[in-house]
Scaffold this motif. Structure first.
Motif, PDB file in Angstrom:
ATOM      1  N   TYR A   1       7.893  13.215  72.307  1.00 24.59           N
ATOM      2  CA  TYR A   1       8.618  14.078  72.785  1.00 24.59           C
ATOM      3  C   TYR A   1       8.021  15.373  74.021  1.00 24.59           C
ATOM      4  CZ  TYR A   1      12.556  12.664  70.341  1.00 24.59           C
ATOM      5  OH  TYR A   1      13.191  11.481  68.965  1.00 24.59           O
ATOM      6  N   LYS A   2       8.580  15.736  74.824  1.00 23.86           N
ATOM      7  CA  LYS A   2       8.054  16.866  75.979  1.00 23.86           C
ATOM      8  C   LYS A   2       8.913  17.690  75.672  1.00 23.86           C
ATOM      9  CE  LYS A   2       8.368  15.865  80.656  1.00 23.86           C
ATOM     10  NZ  LYS A   2       8.580  15.483  81.682  1.00 23.86           N
ATOM     11  N   ILE A   3       8.318  18.716  75.435  1.00 22.59           N
ATOM     12  CA  ILE A   3       9.150  20.028  75.066  1.00 22.59           C
ATOM     13  C   ILE A   3       8.583  20.849  75.896  1.00 22.59           C
ATOM     14  CG2 ILE A   3       9.793  22.184  73.666  1.00 22.59           C
ATOM     15  CD1 ILE A   3       8.922  20.273  71.517  1.00 22.59           C
ATOM     16  N   LYS A   4      10.033  21.919  77.095  1.00 23.11           N
ATOM     17  CA  LYS A   4       9.076  22.285  77.890  1.00 23.11           C
ATOM     18  C   LYS A   4       9.659  24.207  77.976  1.00 23.11           C
ATOM     19  CE  LYS A   4      10.297  20.906  82.527  1.00 23.11           C
ATOM     20  NZ  LYS A   4      10.661  20.531  83.663  1.00 23.11           N
ATOM     21  N   VAL A   5       9.595  25.088  78.144  1.00 23.28           N
ATOM     22  CA  VAL A   5      10.193  26.603  77.143  1.00 23.28           C
ATOM     23  C   VAL A   5       9.700  27.365  79.011  1.00 23.28           C
ATOM     24  CG1 VAL A   5       9.758  28.430  76.321  1.00 23.28           C
ATOM     25  CG2 VAL A   5       9.343  25.675  75.481  1.00 23.28           C
ATOM     26  N   ARG A   6      10.135  28.415  78.882  1.00 28.95           N
ATOM     27  CA  ARG A   6      10.150  29.185  79.508  1.00 28.95           C
ATOM     28  C   ARG A   6      11.038  30.500  79.487  1.00 28.95           C
ATOM     29  NH1 ARG A   6      14.329  27.599  85.332  1.00 28.95           N
ATOM     30  NH2 ARG A   6      15.960  27.407  84.226  1.00 28.95           N
ATOM     31  N   THR A   7      10.322  31.539  80.191  1.00 28.60           N
ATOM     32  CA  THR A   7      10.867  32.906  80.218  1.00 28.60           C
ATOM     33  C   THR A   7      12.759  33.096  81.011  1.00 28.60           C
ATOM     34  OG1 THR A   7       9.843  33.967  81.944  1.00 28.60           O
ATOM     35  CG2 THR A   7       9.337  33.824  79.562  1.00 28.60           C
ATOM     36  N   VAL A   8      13.488  34.210  80.558  1.00 26.73           N
ATOM     37  CA  VAL A   8      14.426  33.860  81.427  1.00 26.73           C
ATOM     38  C   VAL A   8      14.783  35.895  80.839  1.00 26.73           C
ATOM     39  CG1 VAL A   8      16.693  34.672  80.709  1.00 26.73           C
ATOM     40  CG2 VAL A   8      15.382  31.767  79.860  1.00 26.73           C
TER      41      VAL A   8
ATOM     42  N   THR B   1      14.290  36.690  76.932  1.00 29.06           N
ATOM     43  CA  THR B   1      14.393  36.060  76.221  1.00 29.06           C
ATOM     44  C   THR B   1      13.817  34.364  76.102  1.00 29.06           C
ATOM     45  OG1 THR B   1      16.571  35.503  77.118  1.00 29.06           O
ATOM     46  CG2 THR B   1      16.362  36.847  75.199  1.00 29.06           C
ATOM     47  N   TYR B   2      13.822  33.309  76.170  1.00 25.63           N
ATOM     48  CA  TYR B   2      13.866  32.157  76.384  1.00 25.63           C
ATOM     49  C   TYR B   2      14.769  30.752  76.092  1.00 25.63           C
ATOM     50  CZ  TYR B   2      10.068  35.351  74.048  1.00 25.63           C
ATOM     51  OH  TYR B   2       9.068  36.393  73.859  1.00 25.63           O
ATOM     52  N   GLN B   3      14.182  29.677  76.836  1.00 22.65           N
ATOM     53  CA  GLN B   3      14.878  28.783  77.186  1.00 22.65           C
ATOM     54  C   GLN B   3      13.718  27.780  76.930  1.00 22.65           C
ATOM     55  OE1 GLN B   3      16.233  26.867  81.417  1.00 22.65           O
ATOM     56  NE2 GLN B   3      18.673  27.726  79.916  1.00 22.65           N
ATOM     57  N   VAL B   4      14.685  26.146  75.990  1.00 27.46           N
ATOM     58  CA  VAL B   4      13.711  25.280  75.719  1.00 27.46           C
ATOM     59  C   VAL B   4      14.167  23.960  76.047  1.00 27.46           C
ATOM     60  CG1 VAL B   4      12.944  24.334  74.199  1.00 27.46           C
ATOM     61  CG2 VAL B   4      12.680  26.500  73.586  1.00 27.46           C
ATOM     62  N   LYS B   5      13.363  23.546  76.502  1.00 23.70           N
ATOM     63  CA  LYS B   5      14.610  21.940  77.076  1.00 23.70           C
ATOM     64  C   LYS B   5      13.168  21.068  76.368  1.00 23.70           C
ATOM     65  CE  LYS B   5      16.923  23.444  80.819  1.00 23.70           C
ATOM     66  NZ  LYS B   5      17.088  22.790  82.105  1.00 23.70           N
ATOM     67  N   VAL B   6      14.464  19.503  75.349  1.00 24.96           N
ATOM     68  CA  VAL B   6      13.227  18.060  74.808  1.00 24.96           C
ATOM     69  C   VAL B   6      13.247  17.603  75.419  1.00 24.96           C
ATOM     70  CG1 VAL B   6      13.224  17.318  73.479  1.00 24.96           C
ATOM     71  CG2 VAL B   6      13.049  19.913  73.109  1.00 24.96           C
ATOM     72  N   TYR B   7      12.890  16.497  75.755  1.00 32.17           N
ATOM     73  CA  TYR B   7      13.251  14.979  76.548  1.00 32.17           C
ATOM     74  C   TYR B   7      12.120  13.976  75.963  1.00 32.17           C
ATOM     75  CZ  TYR B   7      13.794  18.317  81.242  1.00 32.17           C
ATOM     76  OH  TYR B   7      14.331  19.187  81.828  1.00 32.17           O
TER      77      TYR B   7
ATOM     78  N   LYS C   1      17.878  24.708  74.554  1.00 34.12           N
ATOM     79  CA  LYS C   1      18.135  25.558  73.260  1.00 34.12           C
ATOM     80  C   LYS C   1      17.878  27.206  73.801  1.00 34.12           C
ATOM     81  CE  LYS C   1      17.081  25.080  69.212  1.00 34.12           C
ATOM     82  NZ  LYS C   1      17.448  24.887  68.233  1.00 34.12           N
ATOM     83  N   ASN C   2      18.470  28.061  73.793  1.00 33.97           N
ATOM     84  CA  ASN C   2      18.664  29.352  74.055  1.00 33.97           C
ATOM     85  C   ASN C   2      18.262  30.203  73.466  1.00 33.97           C
ATOM     86  OD1 ASN C   2      18.632  29.820  77.366  1.00 33.97           O
ATOM     87  ND2 ASN C   2      20.938  28.355  76.302  1.00 33.97           N
TER      88      ASN C   2
ATOM     89  N   LYS D   1       6.113  26.424  81.110  1.00 32.09           N
ATOM     90  CA  LYS D   1       5.257  25.611  80.295  1.00 32.09           C
ATOM     91  C   LYS D   1       5.567  24.255  79.384  1.00 32.09           C
ATOM     92  CE  LYS D   1       0.861  26.234  78.825  1.00 32.09           C
ATOM     93  NZ  LYS D   1      -0.076  26.460  79.367  1.00 32.09           N
ATOM     94  N   THR D   2       4.506  23.023  79.263  1.00 32.64           N
ATOM     95  CA  THR D   2       4.864  21.589  78.812  1.00 32.64           C
ATOM     96  C   THR D   2       4.087  21.408  77.737  1.00 32.64           C
ATOM     97  OG1 THR D   2       6.206  21.878  80.844  1.00 32.64           O
ATOM     98  CG2 THR D   2       5.365  19.837  79.062  1.00 32.64           C
ATOM     99  N   ILE D   3       4.504  20.859  76.538  1.00 30.90           N
ATOM    100  CA  ILE D   3       3.407  20.451  75.987  1.00 30.90           C
ATOM    101  C   ILE D   3       4.307  19.443  75.110  1.00 30.90           C
ATOM    102  CG2 ILE D   3       5.245  21.811  73.375  1.00 30.90           C
ATOM    103  CD1 ILE D   3       1.732  22.040  72.585  1.00 30.90           C
ATOM    104  N   LYS D   4       3.697  18.533  75.031  1.00 24.17           N
ATOM    105  CA  LYS D   4       4.347  16.759  73.948  1.00 24.17           C
ATOM    106  C   LYS D   4       3.496  16.769  72.865  1.00 24.17           C
ATOM    107  CE  LYS D   4       3.392  14.374  78.296  1.00 24.17           C
ATOM    108  NZ  LYS D   4       3.322  13.209  79.246  1.00 24.17           N
TER     109      LYS D   4
END
Length: 510
Positions: free
Chosen positions: A482-489, A449-455, A464-465, A502-505
């Motif tokens: 905004y900076k959006i970070k995503v990783r696996t869980v 699954t995935y976890q997303v964090k927004v800064y 968000k999960n 993994k980060t994207i702006k």
């Protein structure tokens, strides 16, 4: 003293010729110094003091005249002849973590000397008009000079962070990752509001070397913001060092010897320096005078920790042998060597075949009859075992400890955890942007699954999960970056294991 000052081309008249900053002398102290006609644009007198080779006694003399250090030296440890056990920021480990005893040495210096090293760099940046870290399109001026003051609570943070960073060599903390991990990495430690951190590592002891490593980023910092040709090295430490926003600081070092480990035979000396910067005073002006050998309590992740169980592989009937156990920590994404600890927990032992080998709660073995038994140990919820064979006439090897022999299931779990932690998000892209929302997508990873964090800036806006690889983020502000970070869980053996970020702006539309 006069000869030492003369050696650097500065005479006692320095006390009358150092330019003043507004109504205050160079260091922001309250001592009275006459204003003189020395031009503030002539800054060449300062250069000799900024060399790492400058005699510290000269800096102490200078700081005594021009710097106000209100800290009070206190031995907060009072260890006497004993090796002290220093606490960390928690008294009990949280879920997924254990407490561990990390032996090393705390290092420090007089606070006025540490402040002299750091405030000289700040003063130079102001009187020479270097780009302002708060807004690099502008330059600092003499009126921007704010001397750092010593903060005892920040020093406590620095002491802990120096020890922790010996493990990861990064700004993360070694406790378990998960929801809120970003906040824990830069959280309030000992209830102290701190705003920034500088770390450095070396095989040479000494706080001075660490501080000058940050200062030596200056040329790249200037090249980056004045149209030069930077080498590409980091400049953030120097920027923090000269940033007038920070008014408080605490600094400490931690030294250890890394024992024989997976990628380095023998012992390696390792020294970490940590500086914690604050924007408001905690009220603690004490300076901890303790330095020397200690046991630092740390909270570390269970998933990065194993129990090394050492003992004899064979015993003769009637023969006894002694086992030992200790924690072994290795985080494959950050650590460079295995680190070993003592366990603060009550250790329990048991034998799979007590009629063959008995074991007491001190880890002492006795061979009772021919056969084989597995001896298990549990420390802080982490278990391991060794196999011991007993036979008449078997030559004893009880003096030669053998490494732990883990079960196949334990090895499989460890392999799965390592794989999950190394997993990266791929093909991350922005699919759609509006004034108040962003839609992102990435490649699916089977079994995750995935976890997303927004800064927005340094502030985390939302987490968000999701099981989906196409995610819409709503309630954003228009024309904002905004900076959006995503990783696996992945859940392994009942615990969540997190992959790499993994980060994207992205900037929302106006």
């Amino acid at each position: 003293m006069f000869e030492k000052i003369k050696k650097y081309g500065v005479m006692l008249a320095l006390t009358l010729t150092i330019p003043t900053l507004g109504m205050q002398p160079v260091w922001g102290a309250t001592t009275s110094v006459e204003n003189v006609s020395a031009s503030s644009s002539d800054t060449s007198w300062l250069d000799p003091f900024l060399s790492e080779s400058v005699d510290d006694s000269i800096l102490l003399w200078l700081s005594a005249l021009y710097m106000k250090d209100t800290s009070t030296e206190v031995d907060k440890v009072n260890a006497g002849d004993q090796i002290p056990i220093l606490t960390c920021d928690v008294s009990e480990a949280s879920d997924g973590n254990v407490l561990a005893y990390f032996q090393g040495s705390v290092d420090t210096e007089k606070s006025n000397l540490i402040l002299a090293w750091m405030n000289l760099a700040r003063y130079e940046a102001c009187i020479k008009g270097y780009p302002d870290p708060r807004d690099t399109s502008k330059n600092l001026s003499s009126s921007d000079y704010v001397p750092l003051s010593w903060d005892g609570a920040l020093e406590d943070v620095a002491r802990l962070r120096a020890a922790e960073s010996c493990l990861l060599m990064y700004h993360d903390r070694p406790s378990v990752e998960g929801e809120g991990a970003d906040q824990k990495a830069f959280s309030t430690v000992n209830y102290t509001d701190y705003a920034g951190e500088c770390l450095t590592w070396s095989t040479a002891k000494g706080l001075k070397g660490g501080i000058y490593a940050w200062y030596n980023e200056k040329e790249d910092y200037l090249a980056t913001y004045t149209g030069g040709s930077p080498s590409g090295e980091k400049i953030g430490h120097y920027a923090m060092l000269i940033d007038p926003s920070y008014t408080q600081v605490g600094v400490a070092g931690f030294f250890q010897e890394v024992e024989d480990c997976s990628d380095n035979e023998g012992k390696e000396e390792f020294y970490a320096t940590a500086a914690e910067f604050g924007k408001q005073a905690s009220g603690d002006t004490t300076k901890n005078s303790f330095k020397g050998t200690c046991i630092q309590t740390l909270e570390i992740s269970k998933q990065d920790t194993q129990v090394e169980f050492l003992g004899p592989s064979t015993l003769a009937v009637g023969e006894s042998g002694q086992t030992t156990c200790r924690y072994s920590y290795y985080n494959d994404s950050r650590s460079y060597n295995v680190r070993r600890f003592l366990s603060p927990y009550t250790t329990s032992y048991w034998s799979s075949n007590p009629s063959v080998v008995s074991v007491d709660q001190e880890g002492k073995l006795v061979g009772l009859s021919n056969g084989m038994a597995r001896i298990y140990v549990n420390a802080g919820g982490i278990s391991s075992c060794i196999s011991v064979t007993v036979g008449t006439g078997v030559s004893s090897v009880s003096q030669t400890s053998t490494s732990i022999s883990t079960s196949t299931s334990t090895t499989a779990i460890a392999t799965a955890i390592a794989k999950a932690k190394a997993t990266k998000i791929t093909k991350l892209k922005v699919k759609k942007v509006t004034q108040h929302s962003v839609k992102i997508s990435f490649k699916k990873k089977k079994g995750y699954t995935y976890q997303v964090k927004v800064y927005k800036g340094k502030k985390r806006i939302t987490t968000k999960n999701s099981k989906n690889t196409c995610i819409k983020i709503k309630k954003l502000k228009a024309a904002s970056e905004y900076k959006i970070k995503v990783r696996t869980v992945k859940v392994i053996n009942g615990k969540k294991v997190y992959g790499k970020w993994k980060t994207i702006k992205v900037t929302t539309k106006k």
